[in-house]
Design a protein around this motif. Structure first.
Motif, PDB file in Angstrom:
ATOM      1  N   PRO A  36      25.467  37.742  65.794  1.00  0.00           N
ATOM      2  CA  PRO A  36      26.917  38.452  65.198  1.00  0.00           C
ATOM      3  C   PRO A  36      26.862  39.985  65.392  1.00  0.00           C
ATOM      4  CG  PRO A  36      25.579  37.343  63.335  1.00  0.00           C
ATOM      5  CD  PRO A  36      24.852  37.258  64.454  1.00  0.00           C
ATOM      6  N   ASP A  37      25.580  40.470  65.974  1.00  0.00           N
ATOM      7  CA  ASP A  37      25.748  41.895  66.472  1.00  0.00           C
ATOM      8  C   ASP A  37      25.867  42.083  67.931  1.00  0.00           C
ATOM      9  OD1 ASP A  37      25.336  43.098  63.842  1.00  0.00           O
ATOM     10  OD2 ASP A  37      23.209  42.472  64.028  1.00  0.00           O
ATOM     11  N   CYS A  38      25.170  41.274  68.733  1.00  0.00           N
ATOM     12  CA  CYS A  38      25.378  41.765  70.091  1.00  0.00           C
ATOM     13  C   CYS A  38      25.857  40.619  71.052  1.00  0.00           C
ATOM     14  CB  CYS A  38      23.927  42.118  70.807  1.00  0.00           C
ATOM     15  SG  CYS A  38      22.724  40.894  70.687  1.00  0.00           S
ATOM     16  N   GLY A  39      26.213  39.241  70.160  1.00  0.00           N
ATOM     17  CA  GLY A  39      26.687  38.162  70.956  1.00  0.00           C
ATOM     18  C   GLY A  39      25.836  37.424  71.758  1.00  0.00           C
ATOM     19  N   SER A  40      24.385  37.806  72.128  1.00  0.00           N
ATOM     20  CA  SER A  40      23.491  37.044  72.786  1.00  0.00           C
ATOM     21  C   SER A  40      23.173  35.786  72.156  1.00  0.00           C
ATOM     22  CB  SER A  40      22.128  37.732  72.663  1.00  0.00           C
ATOM     23  OG  SER A  40      20.955  37.109  73.024  1.00  0.00           O
ATOM     24  N   ALA A  41      23.002  34.858  72.830  1.00  0.00           N
ATOM     25  CA  ALA A  41      22.574  33.451  72.467  1.00  0.00           C
ATOM     26  C   ALA A  41      21.259  33.099  72.070  1.00  0.00           C
ATOM     27  CB  ALA A  41      23.047  32.280  73.395  1.00  0.00           C
ATOM     28  N   ALA A  42      20.254  34.277  72.206  1.00  0.00           N
ATOM     29  CA  ALA A  42      19.063  34.064  71.905  1.00  0.00           C
ATOM     30  C   ALA A  42      18.503  34.227  70.617  1.00  0.00           C
ATOM     31  CB  ALA A  42      18.291  35.196  72.816  1.00  0.00           C
ATOM     32  N   ILE A  43      19.290  33.229  69.630  1.00  0.00           N
ATOM     33  CA  ILE A  43      18.990  33.352  68.328  1.00  0.00           C
ATOM     34  C   ILE A  43      18.340  32.257  67.671  1.00  0.00           C
ATOM     35  CG2 ILE A  43      21.140  34.717  67.978  1.00  0.00           C
ATOM     36  CD1 ILE A  43      22.449  32.218  67.129  1.00  0.00           C
ATOM     37  N   THR A  44      17.606  32.691  66.703  1.00  0.00           N
ATOM     38  CA  THR A  44      16.960  31.634  66.011  1.00  0.00           C
ATOM     39  C   THR A  44      17.563  31.468  64.409  1.00  0.00           C
ATOM     40  OG1 THR A  44      14.723  32.118  67.169  1.00  0.00           O
ATOM     41  CG2 THR A  44      14.529  30.771  65.235  1.00  0.00           C
ATOM     42  N   ILE A  45      18.023  30.256  64.087  1.00  0.00           N
ATOM     43  CA  ILE A  45      18.507  30.458  62.750  1.00  0.00           C
ATOM     44  C   ILE A  45      17.489  29.667  61.811  1.00  0.00           C
ATOM     45  CG2 ILE A  45      20.241  29.132  61.354  1.00  0.00           C
ATOM     46  CD1 ILE A  45      22.103  29.548  63.794  1.00  0.00           C
ATOM     47  N   ARG A  46      17.061  30.318  60.718  1.00  0.00           N
ATOM     48  CA  ARG A  46      16.226  29.699  59.625  1.00  0.00           C
ATOM     49  C   ARG A  46      16.748  29.439  58.273  1.00  0.00           C
ATOM     50  NH1 ARG A  46      13.401  34.439  61.239  1.00  0.00           N
ATOM     51  NH2 ARG A  46      12.123  34.067  63.078  1.00  0.00           N
ATOM     52  N   GLY A  47      16.644  28.440  57.989  1.00  0.00           N
ATOM     53  CA  GLY A  47      16.926  28.186  56.506  1.00  0.00           C
ATOM     54  C   GLY A  47      18.467  27.716  56.450  1.00  0.00           C
ATOM     55  N   GLY A  48      18.945  27.644  55.280  1.00  0.00           N
ATOM     56  CA  GLY A  48      20.227  27.172  55.103  1.00  0.00           C
ATOM     57  C   GLY A  48      20.411  25.851  54.998  1.00  0.00           C
ATOM     58  N   GLN A  49      19.598  24.853  55.580  1.00  0.00           N
ATOM     59  CA  GLN A  49      19.925  23.551  55.686  1.00  0.00           C
ATOM     60  C   GLN A  49      19.152  22.611  54.864  1.00  0.00           C
ATOM     61  OE1 GLN A  49      20.154  22.200  59.847  1.00  0.00           O
ATOM     62  NE2 GLN A  49      19.977  24.302  60.686  1.00  0.00           N
ATOM     63  N   GLU A  50      18.448  23.250  53.606  1.00  0.00           N
ATOM     64  CA  GLU A  50      17.642  22.557  52.785  1.00  0.00           C
ATOM     65  C   GLU A  50      18.632  21.747  51.934  1.00  0.00           C
ATOM     66  OE1 GLU A  50      18.480  25.876  53.147  1.00  0.00           O
ATOM     67  OE2 GLU A  50      16.587  26.697  52.669  1.00  0.00           O
ATOM     68  N   LEU A  51      18.096  20.528  51.333  1.00  0.00           N
ATOM     69  CA  LEU A  51      18.644  19.596  50.519  1.00  0.00           C
ATOM     70  C   LEU A  51      17.596  19.116  49.757  1.00  0.00           C
ATOM     71  CD1 LEU A  51      21.198  17.997  49.594  1.00  0.00           C
ATOM     72  CD2 LEU A  51      20.884  16.405  51.628  1.00  0.00           C
ATOM     73  N   LEU A  52      17.417  19.639  48.588  1.00  0.00           N
ATOM     74  CA  LEU A  52      16.446  19.212  47.916  1.00  0.00           C
ATOM     75  C   LEU A  52      16.413  19.417  46.244  1.00  0.00           C
ATOM     76  CD1 LEU A  52      14.065  22.055  46.959  1.00  0.00           C
ATOM     77  CD2 LEU A  52      14.059  22.035  49.587  1.00  0.00           C
ATOM     78  N   LEU A  53      15.774  18.493  45.674  1.00  0.00           N
ATOM     79  CA  LEU A  53      15.762  18.474  44.393  1.00  0.00           C
ATOM     80  C   LEU A  53      14.570  19.679  43.835  1.00  0.00           C
ATOM     81  CD1 LEU A  53      16.312  17.444  41.389  1.00  0.00           C
ATOM     82  CD2 LEU A  53      14.627  15.512  42.125  1.00  0.00           C
ATOM     83  N   GLN A  54      14.877  20.550  43.272  1.00  0.00           N
ATOM     84  CA  GLN A  54      13.763  21.714  42.979  1.00  0.00           C
ATOM     85  C   GLN A  54      13.024  21.554  41.767  1.00  0.00           C
ATOM     86  OE1 GLN A  54      15.316  25.850  42.639  1.00  0.00           O
ATOM     87  NE2 GLN A  54      13.634  26.329  44.302  1.00  0.00           N
ATOM     88  N   SER A  55      13.622  21.032  40.780  1.00  0.00           N
ATOM     89  CA  SER A  55      13.179  20.901  39.418  1.00  0.00           C
ATOM     90  C   SER A  55      14.009  20.049  38.488  1.00  0.00           C
ATOM     91  CB  SER A  55      12.764  22.321  38.836  1.00  0.00           C
ATOM     92  OG  SER A  55      13.952  22.828  38.502  1.00  0.00           O
ATOM     93  N   ILE A  56      13.101  19.382  37.721  1.00  0.00           N
ATOM     94  CA  ILE A  56      13.851  18.660  36.600  1.00  0.00           C
ATOM     95  C   ILE A  56      13.454  19.076  35.200  1.00  0.00           C
ATOM     96  CG2 ILE A  56      13.920  16.217  35.824  1.00  0.00           C
ATOM     97  CD1 ILE A  56      12.933  15.256  38.493  1.00  0.00           C
ATOM     98  N   GLU A  57      14.434  19.424  34.213  1.00  0.00           N
ATOM     99  CA  GLU A  57      14.330  19.822  33.123  1.00  0.00           C
ATOM    100  C   GLU A  57      14.421  18.501  32.314  1.00  0.00           C
ATOM    101  OE1 GLU A  57      16.560  22.894  31.561  1.00  0.00           O
ATOM    102  OE2 GLU A  57      16.430  23.986  33.462  1.00  0.00           O
ATOM    103  N   LEU A  58      12.976  18.413  31.333  1.00  0.00           N
ATOM    104  CA  LEU A  58      13.167  17.252  30.450  1.00  0.00           C
ATOM    105  C   LEU A  58      13.238  17.660  29.131  1.00  0.00           C
ATOM    106  CD1 LEU A  58      10.284  15.496  32.187  1.00  0.00           C
ATOM    107  CD2 LEU A  58      12.618  14.465  32.225  1.00  0.00           C
ATOM    108  N   GLU A  59      13.600  16.881  28.273  1.00  0.00           N
ATOM    109  CA  GLU A  59      13.725  17.182  26.947  1.00  0.00           C
ATOM    110  C   GLU A  59      12.431  17.474  26.167  1.00  0.00           C
ATOM    111  OE1 GLU A  59      17.153  15.611  24.104  1.00  0.00           O
ATOM    112  OE2 GLU A  59      15.483  14.214  24.208  1.00  0.00           O
ATOM    113  N   GLU A  60      12.101  18.135  25.373  1.00  0.00           N
ATOM    114  CA  GLU A  60      10.984  18.692  24.877  1.00  0.00           C
ATOM    115  C   GLU A  60      10.447  17.275  23.779  1.00  0.00           C
ATOM    116  OE1 GLU A  60       8.422  20.692  25.392  1.00  0.00           O
ATOM    117  OE2 GLU A  60       9.757  21.508  27.150  1.00  0.00           O
TER     118      GLU A  60
END
Ligand SMILES: [Zn+2]
Length: 115
Positions: free
Chosen positions: A91-115
């Protein structure tokens, strides 16, 4: 719909996690992480959850969804930016030498259960 099968898999995962925990309580809430670049529509996930969860272990549970941005690192200018859509150049210089990290996760982080 793609998201329906994601929700189905999610509910199966919740079921097996709760069974493994040996917890008899109800599922109160689910926390998901769906990256901005995952291509998954959060609205469709919510809709799918409403439809599919009603006769599952997660019936009535609240659904919390976090949508982290990705980071784009540029080898040419050394810049690092948060992005919320796919880019083909820095986005700054237009170079294609970029590495994209993250942003593609699809996960179940936690489950809250009734006490
Ligand atoms: Zn750059």
């Amino acid at each position: 719909m793609h998201e329906m099968s994601i929700v189905q898999a999610l509910l199966e995962q919740v079921q097996s996690e709760v069974e493994r925990a040996g917890h008899p309580g109800r599922v109160v809430a689910l926390h998901l992480v769906i990256g901005r670049l995952s291509g998954v529509h959060v609205d469709a996930i919510r809709f799918g959850f409403d439809v599919l969860s009603s006769d599952s272990i997660a019936a009535g549970a609240a659904l919390y969804i976090e949508c982290p941005k990705a980071r784009c690192h540029c080898a040419a200018c050394g810049g690092e930016r948060e992005i919320d859509e796919i880019v083909i150049g820095c986005p700054d210089c237009g170079s294609a030498a970029i590495t994209i990290r993250g942003g593609q996760e699809l996960l179940l982080q936690s489950i809250e259960l009734e006490e």
